[in-house]
Design an enzyme around this catalytic site. Structure first.
Site, PDB file in Angstrom:
ATOM      1  N   ALA A 176      16.672   3.983  16.011  1.00  0.00           N
ATOM      2  CA  ALA A 176      15.402   3.459  16.542  1.00  0.00           C
ATOM      3  C   ALA A 176      15.035   4.097  17.875  1.00  0.00           C
ATOM      4  CB  ALA A 176      15.509   1.946  16.688  1.00  0.00           C
ATOM      5  N   GLY A 236       2.101   0.373   3.617  1.00  0.00           N
ATOM      6  CA  GLY A 236       2.127  -0.495   4.805  1.00  0.00           C
ATOM      7  C   GLY A 236       3.360  -1.381   4.850  1.00  0.00           C
ATOM      8  N   GLU A 252       8.222   9.892   5.026  1.00  0.00           N
ATOM      9  CA  GLU A 252       8.741  11.242   4.738  1.00  0.00           C
ATOM     10  C   GLU A 252       9.265  11.266   3.302  1.00  0.00           C
ATOM     11  OE1 GLU A 252      11.509  12.426   7.774  1.00  0.00           O
ATOM     12  OE2 GLU A 252       9.953  12.229   9.319  1.00  0.00           O
ATOM     13  N   PRO A 253       9.443  12.455   2.744  1.00  0.00           N
ATOM     14  CA  PRO A 253       9.950  12.518   1.366  1.00  0.00           C
ATOM     15  C   PRO A 253      11.284  11.795   1.211  1.00  0.00           C
ATOM     16  CG  PRO A 253       9.165  14.668   2.061  1.00  0.00           C
ATOM     17  CD  PRO A 253       9.108  13.788   3.268  1.00  0.00           C
ATOM     18  N   GLY A 290     -10.955  -5.412 -24.003  1.00  0.00           N
ATOM     19  CA  GLY A 290     -10.931  -3.942 -23.967  1.00  0.00           C
ATOM     20  C   GLY A 290     -11.735  -3.383 -22.805  1.00  0.00           C
ATOM     21  N   THR A 299       6.750  -2.220   1.972  1.00  0.00           N
ATOM     22  CA  THR A 299       6.812  -2.766   0.609  1.00  0.00           C
ATOM     23  C   THR A 299       7.053  -4.285   0.640  1.00  0.00           C
ATOM     24  OG1 THR A 299       9.207  -2.487   0.445  1.00  0.00           O
ATOM     25  CG2 THR A 299       7.848  -0.604  -0.237  1.00  0.00           C
ATOM     26  N   ARG A 346     -19.917 -13.947 -21.884  1.00  0.00           N
ATOM     27  CA  ARG A 346     -19.296 -13.375 -23.099  1.00  0.00           C
ATOM     28  C   ARG A 346     -19.206 -14.427 -24.209  1.00  0.00           C
ATOM     29  NH1 ARG A 346     -18.491  -8.428 -25.303  1.00  0.00           N
ATOM     30  NH2 ARG A 346     -16.542  -8.319 -26.484  1.00  0.00           N
ATOM     31  N   GLU A 357      -1.348  -4.338  11.247  1.00  0.00           N
ATOM     32  CA  GLU A 357      -1.490  -3.581   9.994  1.00  0.00           C
ATOM     33  C   GLU A 357      -1.265  -4.506   8.797  1.00  0.00           C
ATOM     34  OE1 GLU A 357       0.719   0.090   9.638  1.00  0.00           O
ATOM     35  OE2 GLU A 357       0.273   0.235   7.501  1.00  0.00           O
ATOM     36  N   THR A 392      -2.381   8.938   4.222  1.00  0.00           N
ATOM     37  CA  THR A 392      -3.793   8.649   3.959  1.00  0.00           C
ATOM     38  C   THR A 392      -4.656   9.371   4.992  1.00  0.00           C
ATOM     39  OG1 THR A 392      -3.117   6.486   3.177  1.00  0.00           O
ATOM     40  CG2 THR A 392      -5.454   6.748   3.658  1.00  0.00           C
TER      41      THR A 392
HETATM   42  C1  LIG Z   1      -1.597   5.090  -1.566  1.00  0.00           C
HETATM   43  C2  LIG Z   1      -0.583   5.143  -0.459  1.00  0.00           C
HETATM   44  C3  LIG Z   1      -0.987   5.405   0.842  1.00  0.00           C
HETATM   45  C4  LIG Z   1      -0.060   5.514   1.866  1.00  0.00           C
HETATM   46  N1  LIG Z   1      -0.484   5.829   3.141  1.00  0.00           N
HETATM   47  C5  LIG Z   1       0.445   6.059   4.111  1.00  0.00           C
HETATM   48  C6  LIG Z   1       0.047   6.518   5.409  1.00  0.00           C
HETATM   49  O1  LIG Z   1      -1.139   6.663   5.715  1.00  0.00           O
HETATM   50  N2  LIG Z   1       1.019   6.807   6.308  1.00  0.00           N
HETATM   51  C7  LIG Z   1       2.337   6.647   6.026  1.00  0.00           C
HETATM   52  O2  LIG Z   1       3.154   6.936   6.899  1.00  0.00           O
HETATM   53  N3  LIG Z   1       2.743   6.215   4.817  1.00  0.00           N
HETATM   54  C8  LIG Z   1       1.835   5.915   3.854  1.00  0.00           C
HETATM   55  N4  LIG Z   1       2.228   5.488   2.611  1.00  0.00           N
HETATM   56  C9  LIG Z   1       3.654   5.398   2.328  1.00  0.00           C
HETATM   57  C10 LIG Z   1       4.168   3.988   2.228  1.00  0.00           C
HETATM   58  O3  LIG Z   1       4.145   3.363   3.475  1.00  0.00           O
HETATM   59  C11 LIG Z   1       5.579   4.106   1.622  1.00  0.00           C
HETATM   60  O4  LIG Z   1       5.408   4.490   0.264  1.00  0.00           O
HETATM   61  C12 LIG Z   1       6.362   2.828   1.723  1.00  0.00           C
HETATM   62  O5  LIG Z   1       6.666   2.527   3.060  1.00  0.00           O
HETATM   63  C13 LIG Z   1       7.663   2.905   0.927  1.00  0.00           C
HETATM   64  O6  LIG Z   1       8.373   4.065   1.239  1.00  0.00           O
HETATM   65  P1  LIG Z   1       8.902   5.015   0.036  1.00  0.00           P
HETATM   66  O7  LIG Z   1       7.739   5.319  -0.828  1.00  0.00           O
HETATM   67  O8  LIG Z   1       9.639   6.139   0.624  1.00  0.00           O
HETATM   68  O9  LIG Z   1       9.864   4.093  -0.795  1.00  0.00           O
HETATM   69  P2  LIG Z   1      11.383   3.761  -0.412  1.00  0.00           P
HETATM   70  O10 LIG Z   1      11.471   3.426   1.029  1.00  0.00           O
HETATM   71  O11 LIG Z   1      12.257   4.827  -0.941  1.00  0.00           O
HETATM   72  O12 LIG Z   1      11.597   2.441  -1.260  1.00  0.00           O
HETATM   73  C14 LIG Z   1      11.947   2.473  -2.657  1.00  0.00           C
HETATM   74  C15 LIG Z   1      12.200   1.056  -3.110  1.00  0.00           C
HETATM   75  O13 LIG Z   1      13.293   0.523  -2.351  1.00  0.00           O
HETATM   76  C16 LIG Z   1      12.940  -0.759  -1.891  1.00  0.00           C
HETATM   77  N5  LIG Z   1      13.599  -1.134  -0.643  1.00  0.00           N
HETATM   78  C17 LIG Z   1      13.465  -0.537   0.560  1.00  0.00           C
HETATM   79  N6  LIG Z   1      14.172  -1.195   1.505  1.00  0.00           N
HETATM   80  C18 LIG Z   1      14.757  -2.238   0.878  1.00  0.00           C
HETATM   81  C19 LIG Z   1      15.585  -3.303   1.300  1.00  0.00           C
HETATM   82  N7  LIG Z   1      15.971  -3.396   2.587  1.00  0.00           N
HETATM   83  N8  LIG Z   1      16.006  -4.193   0.393  1.00  0.00           N
HETATM   84  C20 LIG Z   1      15.639  -4.086  -0.897  1.00  0.00           C
HETATM   85  N9  LIG Z   1      14.829  -3.108  -1.364  1.00  0.00           N
HETATM   86  C21 LIG Z   1      14.389  -2.206  -0.490  1.00  0.00           C
HETATM   87  C22 LIG Z   1      11.446  -0.647  -1.649  1.00  0.00           C
HETATM   88  O14 LIG Z   1      10.854  -1.914  -1.543  1.00  0.00           O
HETATM   89  C23 LIG Z   1      11.025   0.106  -2.889  1.00  0.00           C
HETATM   90  O15 LIG Z   1      10.869  -0.775  -3.949  1.00  0.00           O
HETATM   91  C24 LIG Z   1       1.314   5.317   1.584  1.00  0.00           C
HETATM   92  C25 LIG Z   1       1.719   5.019   0.275  1.00  0.00           C
HETATM   93  C26 LIG Z   1       0.795   4.924  -0.734  1.00  0.00           C
HETATM   94  C27 LIG Z   1       1.261   4.623  -2.141  1.00  0.00           C
END
Ligand SMILES: Cc1cc2nc3c(=O)[nH]c(=O)nc-3n(C[C@H](O)[C@H](O)[C@H](O)COP(=O)(O)OP(=O)(O)OC[C@H]3O[C@@H](n4cnc5c(N)ncnc54)[C@H](O)[C@@H]3O)c2cc1C
Length: 386
Positions: free
Chosen positions: A179, A364, A128-129, A341, A366, A269, A243, A159
């Protein structure tokens, strides 16, 4: 190379089919899909016709009745080809297992056969956002009203979000709980109140349609619930091991491909009266990458073996995703450097692979979340972040 021992000759015959499919239908069209920002439905239908979707779904539900090794082959070959657009792994190996393992008979009969033919494409809506890593804090709600759930909220980074016919949606059926408030609900994308926002502009994986999704009083029958109400977080945790293994397989395979493109390039090359392959810097750097990849390939194959027996735990799956995607980042960066390049030109696959790889340490789960899982398995848990 330490021989791979996990595949039978029948699996290798399947690999030949997969390679022919990729050469004929994917490679010539991928650049056009990147421009379009999505893959056409025809490709899904063709893959379905050849038995490449839902390979390990039982035959009674329209699948091939194969095993995870068939899936692994498709994942490996797509990754080797740099084909990040067709997200068959998400459809077949990330979403389908929820239906197979936890769906009702009606849900399986209704959706799996059409997923296997490609008539129905699915997406997984978790992020979510307000955040993706803290799954328990999600805000999208599905509140019970008689025999229906009424869904309100928003998802992002989904995705297949633009093309999906069906979503596996993670949402709160009890918004006050963490949860235990999370449930998984199937949402057909033709329901009133559902809408799709813009396709997100990404730096890589450009042929993947990645969307924002909106839910405004979307009503679905309670029979769309997967498993029990409130069991969503537990089900997600069960399936996330697969996953993460999928991501690890993709990571090693695309790194191996990038290394091979680089070997071919440096041998060819010429500079200073030599080839680029003659310099010790080239030889040592490529040797280091090769050694690390070899170790990871053996490790990932072992993880696949354990997974086939249902013995791969969440911690080891997290470790496999963590180390393979981190190495993938280093491989792409170092290999790109050898192209000079030309490595910066999107006409060369290494440039695309470099950009595509960046998402693998984010999507999937981070890299930091993977480290948390591993740390929690070996150290006392902390209640506050440090
Ligand atoms: C190309 C792409 C495809 C995607 N496809 C899907 C999809 O099909 N379905 C879906 O649901 N999501 C999807 N995602 C979303 C993806 O799973 C999330 O971007 C990811 O889980 C991280 O969530 P966030 O972007 O909100 O970052 P945030 O959760 O806000 O994280 C921001 C930063 O905080 C860090 N952080 C988080 N928790 C901790 C912790 N406990 N300790 C230290 N650091 C931490 C993170 O590692 C990251 O560096 C996709 C993302 C991308 C880029």
């Amino acid at each position: 190379m330490i021989p791979r021992t996990i595949f039978s000759s029948e699996h290798e015959a399947f690999r030949d089919t997969v390679r022919r499919f990729i050469e004929e239908y994917v490679v010539p069209n991928h650049a056009a899909w990147e421009k379009a920002g999505e893959v056409p439905r025809d490709l899904w239908l063709k893959a379905g016709e050849l038995g490449l979707l839902c390979c390990n779904v039982p035959e009674e539900y329209g699948g091939m009745g194969g095993d995870f090794l068939h899936s692994a082959i498709l994942i490996e070959e797509m990754a080797r080809a740099g084909a990040t657009g067709p997200t068959f792994y998400l459809h077949s190996d990330i979403v389908a297992p929820y239906l197979v393992d936890f769906g009702t008979e009606d849900q399986k009969q209704k959706w799996l056969p059409k997923m296997a033919t490609g008539e129905v494409v699915v997406a997984l809506g978790m992020t979510e956002p307000s955040g993706g890593s803290d799954v328990q804090a999600m805000r999208t709600q599905a509140l019970r009203d008689g025999d229906e759930y009424v869904i309100n909220g928003q998802k992002v980074w989904i995705t297949n979000g633009h093309t999906a016919d069906l979503l596996l949606l993670a949402c709160k059926t009890d918004p006050k709980a963490r949860a235990k408030g999370v449930s998984l609900i199937l949402v057909e994308t033709n329901r009133p109140g559902f809408s799709r926002g813009r396709k997100l502009e990404k730096i890589g994986c450009k042929a993947q349609d990645t969307a924002e999704l909106f839910f405004a009083d979307v009503r679905v029958p309670v029979t769309n619930l997967i498993g029990e109400e409130g069991s969503g977080f537990k089900l997600l945790m069960t399936q996330l091991a697969q996953e993460r293994l999928v991501q690890a397989i993709r990571g090693v395979s695309s790194s191996e491909a990038a290394l091979q493109w680089t070997i071919d390039y440096v041998v060819d090359r010429k500079m200073f009266g030599h080839t680029l392959a003659d310099f010790q810097n080239t030889r040592f750097k490529l040797a280091e990458l090769r050694a690390e990849l070899l170790a990871q390939r053996v490790f990932v194959d072992r993880c696949i073996e354990l997974h086939l027996k249902g013995e791969l735990d969440a911690t080891d799956a997290a470790a496999s995703k963590l180390i393979t995607t981190e190495l993938q980042g280093r491989v792409m960066d170092q290999c790109l450097q050898f192209f000079g390049g030309w490595g910066y030109s999107l006409e060369y696959p290494i440039a695309r692979a470099f950009l595509d790889a960046r998402m693998c340490r984010i999507g999937g789960g981070t890299a930091e979340v993977m480290k948390q899982i591993i740390a929690n398995s070996m150290l006392p848990k902390v209640s506050k972040p440090s």
